[in-house]
Design an enzyme around this catalytic site. Structure first.
Site, PDB file in Angstrom:
ATOM      1  N   ASP A 261      60.057  58.856  -1.480  1.00 59.74           N
ATOM      2  CA  ASP A 261      60.054  59.632  -1.974  1.00 59.74           C
ATOM      3  C   ASP A 261      60.644  61.094  -1.719  1.00 59.74           C
ATOM      4  OD1 ASP A 261      58.963  61.720  -4.181  1.00 59.74           O
ATOM      5  OD2 ASP A 261      58.128  63.043  -2.811  1.00 59.74           O
TER       6      ASP A 261
ATOM      7  N   LEU B  61      36.794  48.421  -0.476  1.00 60.37           N
ATOM      8  CA  LEU B  61      35.474  47.694  -0.036  1.00 60.37           C
ATOM      9  C   LEU B  61      35.519  48.659   1.453  1.00 60.37           C
ATOM     10  CD1 LEU B  61      35.569  44.619  -1.092  1.00 60.37           C
ATOM     11  CD2 LEU B  61      34.076  46.378  -1.987  1.00 60.37           C
ATOM     12  N   CYS B  62      36.604  49.351   1.674  1.00 62.86           N
ATOM     13  CA  CYS B  62      36.808  49.574   3.502  1.00 62.86           C
ATOM     14  C   CYS B  62      35.825  50.854   3.683  1.00 62.86           C
ATOM     15  CB  CYS B  62      37.955  50.325   3.412  1.00 62.86           C
ATOM     16  SG  CYS B  62      39.012  48.819   3.537  1.00 62.86           S
ATOM     17  N   HIS B  63      35.384  50.984   5.068  1.00 53.31           N
ATOM     18  CA  HIS B  63      34.524  51.794   5.579  1.00 53.31           C
ATOM     19  C   HIS B  63      34.684  53.149   5.369  1.00 53.31           C
ATOM     20  CE1 HIS B  63      32.372  47.767   6.424  1.00 53.31           C
ATOM     21  NE2 HIS B  63      31.196  48.073   6.190  1.00 53.31           N
TER      22      HIS B  63
ATOM     23  N   MET C 155      43.044  48.501   8.570  1.00 51.28           N
ATOM     24  CA  MET C 155      43.298  48.735   6.528  1.00 51.28           C
ATOM     25  C   MET C 155      44.202  50.547   7.209  1.00 51.28           C
ATOM     26  SD  MET C 155      43.263  46.090   5.089  1.00 51.28           S
ATOM     27  CE  MET C 155      43.922  46.932   3.142  1.00 51.28           C
ATOM     28  N   GLU C 156      43.380  50.555   8.143  1.00 50.59           N
ATOM     29  CA  GLU C 156      43.814  52.625   8.514  1.00 50.59           C
ATOM     30  C   GLU C 156      45.634  52.170   9.232  1.00 50.59           C
ATOM     31  OE1 GLU C 156      39.696  52.424   8.042  1.00 50.59           O
ATOM     32  OE2 GLU C 156      41.196  51.150   8.990  1.00 50.59           O
TER      33      GLU C 156
END
Length: 173
Positions: free
Chosen positions: A144, A91-93, A129-130
């Protein structure tokens, strides 16, 4: 009203304050069309903790492994992740990001590498969120890059540090 109905009403009332749920509790993408575009910035951080002997080995090699530089690879991965956040979080733009910056700091006291990410945009919605995605993927990339040395690596304390712009600012206490 029985307890089940009462609990459902309470849940509905609580859900209506969450930005990605409408008044009926249905999932929705936030409508930002009426918001004013402002400069928004978010900073997030996270840690990758190693067993002390592995940490010392990484530091002695200046962060170089057979796969290459741990932090340079994680830096690129974090930038790429921030730019693709809308593909990862449903739901992120999608945002035209103005700045994505990552720093890496060795912390001898707790045998860790701390990753800090700053993301900036001029838009109608924020970039928390970014920033969190950039830090998370950078930490995963460090894992990793070093898992051949040990699987006893812990990704920890991924969190938002602050955000500015929009209707409210935030600073982690």
């Amino acid at each position: 009203m029985n307890i089940d109905s009462q609990e459902m009403n309470n849940q509905k009332n609580n859900q209506s304050v969450l930005s990605h749920l409408d008044g009926n509790g249905d999932i929705t993408m936030v409508d930002v069309s009426s918001k004013t575009a402002t400069t928004r910035e978010a900073t997030a951080t996270g840690q990758v903790r190693f067993p002390s002997e592995i940490y010392e080995q990484i530091k002695a090699a200046d962060g170089m492994t057979k796969k290459g530089s741990i932090t340079q690879t994680a830096h690129i991965a974090g930038i790429m992740a921030a730019k693709r956040t809308h593909d990862l979080i449903p739901l992120c733009h999608p945002l035209p990001l103005d700045k994505i910056g990552l720093t890496f700091a060795y912390d001898d006291a707790i045998s860790s590498i701390t990753v800090t990410g700053i993301v900036k945009v001029t838009h109608r919605t924020g970039v928390e969120m970014e920033a969190l995605t950039a830090v998370s993927v950078a930490c995963l990339t460090i894992y990793d890059m070093t898992k051949a040395l040990s699987h006893d690596i812990i990704i920890d304390n991924v969190r938002l540090i602050n955000k500015t712009g929009g209707k409210s600012d935030y600073k982690h206490a």
